[in-house]
Write an enzyme that holds these catalytic residues in place. Structure first.
Site, PDB file in Angstrom:
ATOM      1  N   TYR A  39      39.900  30.719  72.218  1.00 58.25           N
ATOM      2  CA  TYR A  39      39.955  32.033  72.737  1.00 58.25           C
ATOM      3  C   TYR A  39      41.213  32.092  73.925  1.00 58.25           C
ATOM      4  CZ  TYR A  39      36.322  33.684  69.785  1.00 58.25           C
ATOM      5  OH  TYR A  39      35.584  33.939  68.856  1.00 58.25           O
ATOM      6  N   TRP A  79      38.472  36.215  64.995  1.00 52.83           N
ATOM      7  CA  TRP A  79      37.224  36.659  65.401  1.00 52.83           C
ATOM      8  C   TRP A  79      37.570  38.145  66.053  1.00 52.83           C
ATOM      9  CZ3 TRP A  79      32.215  35.112  64.549  1.00 52.83           C
ATOM     10  CH2 TRP A  79      31.042  36.052  65.071  1.00 52.83           C
ATOM     11  N   ASN A  82      27.736  26.065  64.606  1.00 48.76           N
ATOM     12  CA  ASN A  82      28.711  26.569  65.173  1.00 48.76           C
ATOM     13  C   ASN A  82      28.569  26.360  66.702  1.00 48.76           C
ATOM     14  OD1 ASN A  82      31.025  29.026  65.451  1.00 48.76           O
ATOM     15  ND2 ASN A  82      29.431  29.767  67.041  1.00 48.76           N
ATOM     16  N   GLU A  83      29.703  25.996  67.330  1.00 47.16           N
ATOM     17  CA  GLU A  83      29.894  25.682  68.902  1.00 47.16           C
ATOM     18  C   GLU A  83      28.566  24.820  69.218  1.00 47.16           C
ATOM     19  OE1 GLU A  83      31.051  29.474  70.705  1.00 47.16           O
ATOM     20  OE2 GLU A  83      33.115  29.187  69.702  1.00 47.16           O
ATOM     21  N   GLU A 139      27.653  41.531  70.349  1.00 54.93           N
ATOM     22  CA  GLU A 139      28.078  40.524  70.883  1.00 54.93           C
ATOM     23  C   GLU A 139      27.334  39.834  71.776  1.00 54.93           C
ATOM     24  OE1 GLU A 139      30.927  38.418  70.519  1.00 54.93           O
ATOM     25  OE2 GLU A 139      30.644  37.628  72.474  1.00 54.93           O
ATOM     26  N   TRP A 140      26.070  39.252  71.287  1.00 55.88           N
ATOM     27  CA  TRP A 140      25.261  38.478  71.943  1.00 55.88           C
ATOM     28  C   TRP A 140      24.695  39.075  73.248  1.00 55.88           C
ATOM     29  CZ3 TRP A 140      23.754  35.392  68.331  1.00 55.88           C
ATOM     30  CH2 TRP A 140      24.990  35.058  67.474  1.00 55.88           C
ATOM     31  N   GLN A 190      24.899  38.894  64.546  1.00 55.65           N
ATOM     32  CA  GLN A 190      25.581  39.858  65.029  1.00 55.65           C
ATOM     33  C   GLN A 190      25.931  40.997  64.214  1.00 55.65           C
ATOM     34  OE1 GLN A 190      28.592  36.474  66.570  1.00 55.65           O
ATOM     35  NE2 GLN A 190      28.828  38.135  68.149  1.00 55.65           N
ATOM     36  N   ASN A 236      37.243  26.582  67.373  1.00 58.83           N
ATOM     37  CA  ASN A 236      37.085  27.935  67.975  1.00 58.83           C
ATOM     38  C   ASN A 236      37.747  27.945  69.324  1.00 58.83           C
ATOM     39  OD1 ASN A 236      35.312  28.607  65.876  1.00 58.83           O
ATOM     40  ND2 ASN A 236      33.619  28.876  66.873  1.00 58.83           N
ATOM     41  N   ARG A 274      34.419  33.714  56.456  1.00 59.83           N
ATOM     42  CA  ARG A 274      33.508  32.907  57.009  1.00 59.83           C
ATOM     43  C   ARG A 274      32.351  33.812  57.738  1.00 59.83           C
ATOM     44  NH1 ARG A 274      33.289  30.554  63.127  1.00 59.83           N
ATOM     45  NH2 ARG A 274      31.467  29.118  62.660  1.00 59.83           N
TER      46      ARG A 274
HETATM   47  C1  GAL Z   1      32.033  32.651  70.102  1.00 58.25           C
HETATM   48  C2  GAL Z   1      30.903  32.861  69.147  1.00 58.25           C
HETATM   49  C3  GAL Z   1      31.179  34.038  68.413  1.00 58.25           C
HETATM   50  C4  GAL Z   1      31.521  35.191  69.328  1.00 58.25           C
HETATM   51  C5  GAL Z   1      32.794  34.838  70.129  1.00 58.25           C
HETATM   52  C6  GAL Z   1      33.324  35.732  71.289  1.00 58.25           C
HETATM   53  O1  GAL Z   1      31.757  31.514  71.024  1.00 58.25           O
HETATM   54  O2  GAL Z   1      30.875  31.698  68.155  1.00 58.25           O
HETATM   55  O3  GAL Z   1      29.785  34.151  67.823  1.00 58.25           O
HETATM   56  O4  GAL Z   1      30.629  35.776  69.993  1.00 58.25           O
HETATM   57  O5  GAL Z   1      32.490  33.819  70.758  1.00 58.25           O
HETATM   58  O6  GAL Z   1      32.778  35.979  72.196  1.00 58.25           O
END
Ligand code: GAL
Length: 492
Positions: free
Chosen positions: A324, A444, A180-181, A451-452, A31, A322, A88
């Site tokens: 959100y 984050w 990660n995830e 963002e992917w 990213q 992680n 990180r």
């Molecule tokens: C997570 C991911 C991050 C970032 C974040 C926000 O799932 O590990 O790389 O993209 O979501 O969408």
């Protein structure tokens, strides 16, 4: 409607976090680094996906991203300015071993880059937390044998990559995260097919894949290869290097749609287990998948051999968390769809009383819901009883993605300030009043980045990046200072 009904005014806490609590920001190589084909780096499955076109919202690639490969020194200086004590980041496997495999050549320039970054962090008293795998499988391994779908071929390749990293960086890196995830990697890449390697059962979206089996096969590969790597670290490296190692899991809070209805209570718990216990139960609790997943998925869920199960159980020194947001969950009366991965439920924005889960960010799945964050910290702590490191938590801001050039106003990210303030408040109360053991926190993310599948359209950073300038100019947003002040108040 009573949108903020959940947010009660609570007393502001002080000095409730351990004196050795570490905090900072998290990033991922794919990213931020850019330099996708420079100095010998091989392509990853994300380079392939972006270059193929059609799958990234703004048709962008991560070829340049924030150019942190070039500007890592400035980034470390900026992190220092933001007051962090830890950072990180993840390693790009195909920068270190361009073709990825156990017999493939090592790229010394890749090793050199990470040595420089680690040394720069340490020279600035910033503790590195290093993720080995943040979604970027070397493309060559995908081509050779289908990447993680082939556990037998993939595992020794990942083991070799990990071992090389411990050898090269372990004298200075004391905090390792294997994956990660694993859940998001499996579901977004192999069930929804919207992330690399873009596989699913939906032929209108993806050429190949099977959403009903592949995510669980890939998840199994991640768990078993994680555990093998941890066993090697603990046996060969830890006695000399003395670090800690674990895994980072995704998870959002699931709240019953009708708190009075036992069927919704059961549905919410089932969703927590599909979402979180899928990986966390094998690692921290039983060495096996949750019973509710076995009941619904039967033989589509792989089985651990006795040896694998023993290896997986206890294979993480901490709980990398992680999180959100939160959702409302309602039971279904119908039987589960073959491509269901959530426990046969409806996932909703409002509860029975019409209360919304939180304020909507710029990202469709993400609403500010600190009330669920505190509940989730408690659920994880009670179920698994290992110290929690929050390894990602943050938000986008409504309308921020439309800002291309910075103005003083655009750096006043009030929505993000409210997010961090309320989540850190929830965390502090979980520690001080509920006795949850939290030892680290990473927001984050550091800079706005790639963002992917959303490309550059989701800005998650506490630092604004002007992507139109050749040097990807950085500007600190107000939230970065607020987060620093909060930790100054909270840490003993
Ligand atoms: C997570 C991911 C991050 C970032 C974040 C926000 O799932 O590990 O790389 O993209 O979501 O969408």
């Amino acid at each position: 409607m009573a949108q903020h009904q959940h947010q009660q005014k609570q007393q502001q806490l002080e000095n409730v976090l351990r004196s050795d609590f570490v905090w900072g920001y998290a990033t991922a190589a794919a990213q931020i680094e850019g330099a996708w084909d420079r100095d010998g780096r091989g392509p990853s499955i994300w380079d392939t996906l972006a270059h193929a076109g059609g799958k990234i919202k703004d048709a962008s690639t991560a070829d340049e991203a924030t150019r942190s490969y070039d500007f890592y020194k400035q980034d470390v200086a900026l992190l220092k300015q933001l007051g962090v004590t830890a950072y990180r980041f993840s390693l790009s496997w195909s920068r270190i071993i361009p073709l990825g495999g156990r017999q493939d050549p090592v790229n010394q320039l890749g090793i050199q880059f990470y040595n420089n970054l680690i040394d720069e962090l340490l020279a600035n008293d910033i503790v590195p937390f290093v993720t080995l795998f943040h979604w970027d499988v070397p493309q060559a391994l995908e081509d050779r044998y289908g990447g993680m779908l082939d556990q037998v071929q993939y595992t020794p390749d990942f083991v070799r990559f990990a071992t090389l990293c411990f050898e090269q960086f372990g004298d200075r890196v004391k905090n390792w995260i294997t994956y990660n995830e694993p859940g998001v990697f499996s579901l977004a890449g192999y069930a929804a097919g919207v992330h690399a390697p873009a596989r699913s059962s939906d032929r209108s979206l993806n050429e190949s894949g099977d959403s009903s089996t592949e995510p669980f096969i890939v998840g199994h590969t991640e768990l078993v290869s994680h555990a093998i790597v941890v066993e090697i670290y603990r046996r060969q490296f830890k006695p000399v290097q003395g670090g800690q190692i674990g895994i980072t899991l995704s998870g959002n809070w699931s709240e019953p749609w009708d708190a009075e209805d036992e069927r919704d209570q059961a549905a919410a718990e089932r969703t927590r287990q599909f979402d979180i216990a899928w990986f966390a139960d094998p690692v921290y609790r039983t060495g096996d998948y949750p019973q509710c997943m076995r009941d619904q998925l039967g033989d589509r869920l792989p089985r651990f051999t006795t040896e694998q199960s023993k290896l997986v159980l206890g294979s993480s020194d901490f709980y990398g968390m992680n999180s959100y947001t939160s959702f409302y969950v309602k039971h279904r009366d119908s039987s589960p769809d073959i491509n269901d991965h959530k426990g046969n439920v409806d996932i909703l924005d409002h509860n029975k009383q019409g209360v919304r889960r939180g304020s909507q960010s710029d990202t469709y799945w993400l609403c500010t819901s600190p009330w669920g964050f505190r509940k989730l910290l408690n659920w994880i702590w009670q179920r698994y009883q290992v110290p929690i490191f929050v390894t990602e938590n943050g938000t986008t801001v409504p309308g921020e993605s439309k800002i291309t050039h910075v103005t003083a106003n655009s750096l006043h990210d009030t929505f993000r300030i409210n997010f961090f303030t309320s989540y850190l408040d929830a965390l502090a109360h979980a520690v001080a009043e509920d006795g949850v053991d939290v030892r680290a926190y990473f927001g984050w993310t550091f800079c706005d980045n790639w963002e992917w599948a959303a490309g550059y359209t989701d800005r998650f950073g506490v630092v604004f990046v002007d992507f139109d300038t050749p040097e990807k100019k950085r500007y600190v947003k107000k939230s970065a200072y607020v987060v620093c002040d909060i930790f100054n108040r909270l840490i003993k």
